[in-house]
Design an enzyme around this catalytic site. Structure first.
Site, PDB file in Angstrom:
ATOM      1  N   GLU A  15     -89.551 -38.809 -51.979  1.00  0.00           N
ATOM      2  CA  GLU A  15     -90.653 -39.742 -52.226  1.00  0.00           C
ATOM      3  C   GLU A  15     -91.736 -39.673 -51.151  1.00  0.00           C
ATOM      4  O   GLU A  15     -92.007 -40.667 -50.452  1.00  0.00           O
ATOM      5  CB  GLU A  15     -90.120 -41.173 -52.368  1.00  0.00           C
ATOM      6  CG  GLU A  15     -89.115 -41.324 -53.490  1.00  0.00           C
ATOM      7  CD  GLU A  15     -88.710 -42.764 -53.769  1.00  0.00           C
ATOM      8  OE1 GLU A  15     -89.099 -43.658 -53.001  1.00  0.00           O
ATOM      9  OE2 GLU A  15     -87.999 -42.992 -54.772  1.00  0.00           O
ATOM     10  N   GLU A  20     -83.040 -40.371 -58.449  1.00  0.00           N
ATOM     11  CA  GLU A  20     -82.826 -41.799 -58.191  1.00  0.00           C
ATOM     12  C   GLU A  20     -83.166 -42.568 -59.451  1.00  0.00           C
ATOM     13  O   GLU A  20     -84.193 -42.309 -60.099  1.00  0.00           O
ATOM     14  CB  GLU A  20     -83.747 -42.334 -57.083  1.00  0.00           C
ATOM     15  CG  GLU A  20     -83.325 -42.010 -55.696  1.00  0.00           C
ATOM     16  CD  GLU A  20     -84.187 -42.710 -54.648  1.00  0.00           C
ATOM     17  OE1 GLU A  20     -84.731 -43.798 -54.919  1.00  0.00           O
ATOM     18  OE2 GLU A  20     -84.310 -42.140 -53.549  1.00  0.00           O
TER      19      GLU A  20
HETATM   20  O1  IFM Z   1     -84.047 -47.850 -51.597  1.00  0.00           O
HETATM   21  C1  IFM Z   1     -85.099 -47.088 -52.111  1.00  0.00           C
HETATM   22  C2  IFM Z   1     -84.950 -45.639 -51.725  1.00  0.00           C
HETATM   23  O2  IFM Z   1     -84.855 -45.484 -50.346  1.00  0.00           O
HETATM   24  C3  IFM Z   1     -86.130 -44.848 -52.211  1.00  0.00           C
HETATM   25  N1  IFM Z   1     -86.399 -45.072 -53.594  1.00  0.00           N
HETATM   26  C4  IFM Z   1     -86.418 -46.432 -54.086  1.00  0.00           C
HETATM   27  C5  IFM Z   1     -85.172 -47.161 -53.608  1.00  0.00           C
HETATM   28  C6  IFM Z   1     -85.196 -48.618 -54.136  1.00  0.00           C
HETATM   29  O3  IFM Z   1     -86.331 -49.271 -53.684  1.00  0.00           O
END
Ligand code: IFM
Length: 483
Positions: A178, A384
């Site tokens: 990210e 994710e």
């Molecule tokens: O916890 C975060 C993660 O570190 C990065 N993506 C989003 C998740 C939830 O906010």
């Protein structure tokens, strides 16, 4: 054999089955779970510093101890194996393996990741390592951080050190997690470390993250055995205009440019999008992009990681919108969207999670099929996806979280639909294995499949973990328990 129900007008539908070899995983990141912040030579990262600035993190909480995964990783691997997971996505802590961000590697730091990978392999779980999940060594921030080119160069050196030390065990790698958050929440809205609020610094950071990615891919290809599979994980925004009006559609285009194509363009197409350069022309002429940089950033990749939670609904004006919605991560008063700071953000319709994020799996289908069309031949993985809910421990000590299981099932159905529609999706990593340090929200938001007691750090798999484990074992989208 005769059909047992020759006249049944509704024969049971087949349970959707995922492709053979699909990876069923869970994800974490170093600062959010490891703890052991001052052990074995680790030096502070920008998050260690940020957590100590009053008012930045809920109740001044820190990742000093987090879930103590650094000491309990064997138990955590055993838990994953018992549940039936086949892959674990973790991140490597830069200040742990290369204290201060430059100079020699720390053997003790590297050994932790070698032990973790060995434990996973012994348990039959595929390790997937991410090199950067937001924990920049503090000394590199003191030298200018991601807005400076030198940070990209240090990142490539660090990638080589880790690749050489751990590459005999780990074959699947991700450079950055990210980078949008690192650049635009870290240097734009300032709700993440290092907490700067400078739109030009945010754009410079985005470029140097892109450059760091390209240089790291080159370094990893040189350090890793042939056959290693390299990727990046992007939190792609499924952007939707609030109305079909031309101004709202232009707002969506702007957010797509500075939210998605600022990374997809250089990494996968070799150039920054022209409309992004135009939108931000009042801020910078982008002269920090040197000749040759686009080619360096544009390295062949073996797969692309897609992180998705909720759609991004936008309008041409901020009138009637909450400032906190500007970044989707709460609380920021300064826009994290250079060149698009008049855009308004709205919650998508439907139920919300404890993050106030709307549950809408169609955004995940849209992103996966969109990436498959735009980049044919590039395998995808959902790196994710998951949800925070206010889980409670029952009198019997069990944690029943039907909302999370429903969220995950609905999103897995969207992934399955994307596969049926032609997207080559190779795996799904649920965020997160454990309740952990949720950045500016501290430990208030629980994303885990496994509950972590805040005092004792005892682990209790939630009911969603048992259901997800059965899905992983069967490779089928099983009905929810009790459904
Ligand atoms: O916890 C975060 C993660 O570190 C990065 N993506 C989003 C998740 C939830 O906010």
């Amino acid at each position: 054999m005769a059909d047992p129900h020759p006249s049944d007008p509704h024969p049971p539908a087949a349970v959707p089955r995922f492709p053979a070899g699909f990876l069923w995983g869970a994800a974490t990141s170093a600062y959010q779970v490891e703890g052991a912040a001052a052990e074995d030579g680790r030096t502070p990262s920008i998050w260690d510093t940020f957590c100590r600035v009053p008012g930045r993190v809920h109740r001044g909480q820190t990742g000093d101890v987090a879930t103590d995964h650094y000491h309990r990783y064997r138990d955590d691997v055993r838990l994953m194996a018992e549940l039936g997971l086949t892959a674990y996505r973790f991140s490597v802590s830069w200040p742990r393996v290369r204290p201060t961000g430059r100079g020699p590697a720390s053997q003790r730091g590297l050994d932790f990741y070698r032990r973790l990978a060995d434990e996973l392999l012994t348990a039959g779980i595929t390790p997937v390592a991410t090199l950067y999940h937001w924990d920049l060594p503090e000394e590199l921030e003191a030298a200018g951080g991601w807005p400076e080119r030198a940070t990209a160069e240090r990142f490539a050196e660090y990638a080589a050190l880790v690749g050489e030390a751990v590459g005999d065990r780990v074959h699947r790698w991700t450079t950055l997690n990210e980078p949008w958050c690192s650049a635009f929440l870290g240097y734009g809205s300032g709700v993440h470390a290092p907490g700067r609020t400078d739109p030009v610094a945010a754009l410079r950071a985005a470029h140097h993250l892109n450059l760091g990615h390209g240089l790291a891919v080159q370094a990893l290809r040189a350090a890793l055995p042939a056959g290693a599979l390299l990727s990046v994980a992007l939190n792609l925004h499924a952007v939707r205009p609030l109305t079909p009006s031309a101004p709202d559609r232009d707002a969506a285009r702007r957010i797509d440019a500075v939210g998605n194509r600022v990374f997809l363009g250089p990494m996968l197409e070799g150039a920054y999008p022209k409309d992004l350069l135009d939108d931000t022309a009042g801020l910078t002429d982008w002269s920090f992009v040197r000749p040759g940089d686009p080619a360096t950033v544009h390295q062949p990749l073996d797969w692309l990681g897609v992180n998705y939670y909720t759609p991004t609904v936008v309008s041409a004006t901020t009138e009637g919108t909450e400032p906190a919605r500007q970044d989707g991560h709460g609380g920021g008063q300064v826009s994290p969207w250079p060149g698009a700071d008049r855009v308004g953000f709205h919650r998508a319709p439907g139920d919300v999670t404890a993050m106030d994020w709307a549950v809408d799996p169609s955004g995940l289908h849209e992103l996966l099929t969109g990436m498959a069309r735009r980049y044919p031949g590039l395998p995808l993985a959902v790196t994710e996806n998951g949800a925070a809910y206010e889980d409670e421990v029952g009198a019997d000590g069990a944690v029943d979280d039907p909302h999370r299981a429903a969220y995950v099932r609905a999103h897995l159905a969207a992934v399955h639909r994307a596969v049926t529609d032609g997207a080559d999706v190779r795996g799904y990593f649920l965020w997160s294995l454990l309740d952990n340090f949720e950045w500016a929200y501290g430990y208030e938001k629980r994303f885990g499949l496994v509950h972590v007691d805040p005092r004792t750090l005892a682990r209790t798999p939630k009911s969603s973990a048992h259901w997800y484990g059965r899905v992983a074992r069967s490779g089928e989208l099983l009905p929810l328990d009790g459904a």
